[in-house]
Motif scaffolding. Structure first.
Motif, PDB file in Angstrom:
ATOM      1  N   SER A 111       0.835  -1.210   0.000  1.00 42.73           N
ATOM      2  CA  SER A 111       0.000   0.000   0.000  1.00 42.73           C
ATOM      3  C   SER A 111       0.868   1.258   0.000  1.00 42.73           C
ATOM      4  O   SER A 111       0.664   2.173  -0.809  1.00 42.73           O
ATOM      5  CB  SER A 111      -0.917   0.026   1.225  1.00 42.73           C
ATOM      6  OG  SER A 111      -1.820  -1.048   1.199  1.00 42.73           O
ATOM      7  N   THR A 170       1.409  -3.785  -9.697  1.00 40.99           N
ATOM      8  CA  THR A 170       1.950  -3.123  -8.509  1.00 40.99           C
ATOM      9  C   THR A 170       1.238  -3.530  -7.217  1.00 40.99           C
ATOM     10  O   THR A 170       1.772  -3.311  -6.138  1.00 40.99           O
ATOM     11  CB  THR A 170       1.878  -1.589  -8.650  1.00 40.99           C
ATOM     12  OG1 THR A 170       0.510  -1.187  -8.737  1.00 40.99           O
ATOM     13  CG2 THR A 170       2.669  -1.117  -9.859  1.00 40.99           C
ATOM     14  N   VAL A 171       0.056  -4.117  -7.332  1.00 34.42           N
ATOM     15  CA  VAL A 171      -0.688  -4.566  -6.145  1.00 34.42           C
ATOM     16  C   VAL A 171      -0.892  -6.079  -6.193  1.00 34.42           C
ATOM     17  O   VAL A 171      -0.426  -6.810  -5.316  1.00 34.42           O
ATOM     18  CB  VAL A 171      -2.058  -3.845  -6.021  1.00 34.42           C
ATOM     19  CG1 VAL A 171      -2.885  -4.450  -4.888  1.00 34.42           C
ATOM     20  CG2 VAL A 171      -1.867  -2.353  -5.792  1.00 34.42           C
ATOM     21  N   VAL A 178      -5.850   2.224  -3.724  1.00 37.16           N
ATOM     22  CA  VAL A 178      -4.737   1.314  -3.424  1.00 37.16           C
ATOM     23  C   VAL A 178      -5.077   0.437  -2.220  1.00 37.16           C
ATOM     24  O   VAL A 178      -4.905  -0.787  -2.258  1.00 37.16           O
ATOM     25  CB  VAL A 178      -3.423   2.103  -3.182  1.00 37.16           C
ATOM     26  CG1 VAL A 178      -2.351   1.202  -2.579  1.00 37.16           C
ATOM     27  CG2 VAL A 178      -2.935   2.734  -4.475  1.00 37.16           C
ATOM     28  N   CYS A 190      -2.126  -1.544 -11.634  1.00 32.45           N
ATOM     29  CA  CYS A 190      -2.335  -2.136 -10.308  1.00 32.45           C
ATOM     30  C   CYS A 190      -2.290  -3.661 -10.334  1.00 32.45           C
ATOM     31  O   CYS A 190      -1.999  -4.293  -9.320  1.00 32.45           O
ATOM     32  CB  CYS A 190      -3.640  -1.651  -9.689  1.00 32.45           C
ATOM     33  SG  CYS A 190      -3.514   0.037  -9.080  1.00 32.45           S
ATOM     34  N   ALA A 197      -7.668  -2.057  -3.136  1.00 35.65           N
ATOM     35  CA  ALA A 197      -7.112  -3.086  -4.017  1.00 35.65           C
ATOM     36  C   ALA A 197      -6.270  -4.090  -3.232  1.00 35.65           C
ATOM     37  O   ALA A 197      -6.349  -5.304  -3.471  1.00 35.65           O
ATOM     38  CB  ALA A 197      -6.288  -2.445  -5.131  1.00 35.65           C
ATOM     39  N   ILE A 229       0.656   5.657  -7.857  1.00 34.76           N
ATOM     40  CA  ILE A 229       0.098   4.725  -8.843  1.00 34.76           C
ATOM     41  C   ILE A 229      -1.401   4.951  -9.002  1.00 34.76           C
ATOM     42  O   ILE A 229      -1.928   4.963 -10.104  1.00 34.76           O
ATOM     43  CB  ILE A 229       0.375   3.260  -8.438  1.00 34.76           C
ATOM     44  CG1 ILE A 229       1.875   2.999  -8.279  1.00 34.76           C
ATOM     45  CG2 ILE A 229      -0.251   2.282  -9.419  1.00 34.76           C
ATOM     46  CD1 ILE A 229       2.711   3.154  -9.518  1.00 34.76           C
ATOM     47  N   GLU A 230      -2.074   5.113  -7.895  1.00 31.83           N
ATOM     48  CA  GLU A 230      -3.524   5.362  -7.858  1.00 31.83           C
ATOM     49  C   GLU A 230      -3.814   6.179  -6.611  1.00 31.83           C
ATOM     50  O   GLU A 230      -2.930   6.424  -5.800  1.00 31.83           O
ATOM     51  CB  GLU A 230      -4.295   4.028  -7.784  1.00 31.83           C
ATOM     52  CG  GLU A 230      -4.638   3.387  -9.105  1.00 31.83           C
ATOM     53  CD  GLU A 230      -5.680   4.138  -9.919  1.00 31.83           C
ATOM     54  OE1 GLU A 230      -6.370   5.025  -9.379  1.00 31.83           O
ATOM     55  OE2 GLU A 230      -5.813   3.829 -11.100  1.00 31.83           O
ATOM     56  N   ASN A 238       2.710   1.931  -3.329  1.00 29.12           N
ATOM     57  CA  ASN A 238       1.789   2.364  -4.379  1.00 29.12           C
ATOM     58  C   ASN A 238       1.301   3.791  -4.148  1.00 29.12           C
ATOM     59  O   ASN A 238       1.151   4.555  -5.092  1.00 29.12           O
ATOM     60  CB  ASN A 238       0.601   1.402  -4.484  1.00 29.12           C
ATOM     61  CG  ASN A 238       0.910   0.215  -5.358  1.00 29.12           C
ATOM     62  OD1 ASN A 238       0.801   0.282  -6.573  1.00 29.12           O
ATOM     63  ND2 ASN A 238       1.352  -0.873  -4.743  1.00 29.12           N
ATOM     64  N   LEU A 298      -7.775  -6.759 -11.378  1.00 29.84           N
ATOM     65  CA  LEU A 298      -7.446  -5.336 -11.250  1.00 29.84           C
ATOM     66  C   LEU A 298      -7.051  -4.762 -12.606  1.00 29.84           C
ATOM     67  O   LEU A 298      -6.286  -5.375 -13.340  1.00 29.84           O
ATOM     68  CB  LEU A 298      -6.293  -5.124 -10.263  1.00 29.84           C
ATOM     69  CG  LEU A 298      -6.589  -5.418  -8.807  1.00 29.84           C
ATOM     70  CD1 LEU A 298      -5.357  -5.168  -7.952  1.00 29.84           C
ATOM     71  CD2 LEU A 298      -7.746  -4.586  -8.287  1.00 29.84           C
TER      72      LEU A 298
END
Length: 189
Positions: free
Chosen positions: A16, A147-148, A30, A144, A33, A24-25, A19, A140
């Motif tokens: 988290s 990255t998640v 985040v 993401c 997600a 990223i978002e 990101n 997702l």
């Protein structure tokens, strides 16, 4: 269990934070997600465990070659010092009706055989969870997924490899115990 939950919690916080810091978002997306992917991992792993638990024991028998642990593999487990950390691995077999945390009746061949079967079921459960954990990436959109969802899947992979190693480490010892008990029983007849 505390160790596993700590690893999961720390991983969720790190994923988290990275990101959010990298922009990223939005922060709330985040966090949602990361929680979503982590919950999905639990659900997928649980679904696999339930499915395997429903399979007949005869598919996981003591003599099933698919679960044979080679000498080379046993040597690897010695090098990895599995004996020193295996008891720290989260064991949830009790939820399915058979806990593998402690050997309760080491003098009963039927119990030892059931223990081996449950270990084999556990091995298949964890091995199937390796790739299934990456399915979260499909849920997702955009970056993401990488990255998640990917980091969450990698943590899940790691947390599934550890019990696989512990189960595979224990199985040859259980087989040897079963063989001794069966020989002793035969000699007593």
């Amino acid at each position: 269990m505390k160790l596993y939950l700590s690893i999961i919690g720390i991983a969720m916080a790190l994923i988290s934070a990275l990101n959010i810091v990298l922009g990223i978002e939005t922060w709330y997306y985040v966090i949602a997600a990361v929680v979503w992917c982590t919950a999905l991992q639990f659900a997928l792993d649980g679904g696999v465990a339930i499915a395997i638990n429903k399979m007949p024991d005869r598919w996981f028998g003591v003599d099933n070659r698919l679960y044979h642990v080679s000498k080379r593999e046993r040597e690897l487990y010695k090098k990895l010092k599995v004996r020193l950390w295996k008891d720290k691995v989260w064991e949830l077999g009790g939820i399915g009706g058979f806990s593998k945390k402690n050997l309760r009746d080491p003098s009963d061949p039927k119990y030892i055989e059931k223990f081996i079967i449950e270990c084999n079921k556990g091995v298949l459960t964890h091995r199937l969870s390796y790739p299934i954990g990456f399915l979260a990436m499909l849920t997702l959109p955009n970056v993401c997924a990488f990255t998640v969802a990917l980091p969450v899947a990698i943590v899940n992979l790691y947390l599934n490899i550890l019990p696989t190693l512990a189960l595979r480490y224990n199985t040859p010892k259980l087989r040897a115990m079963l063989e001794r008990l069966n020989r002793k029983r035969k000699d007593g007849e």
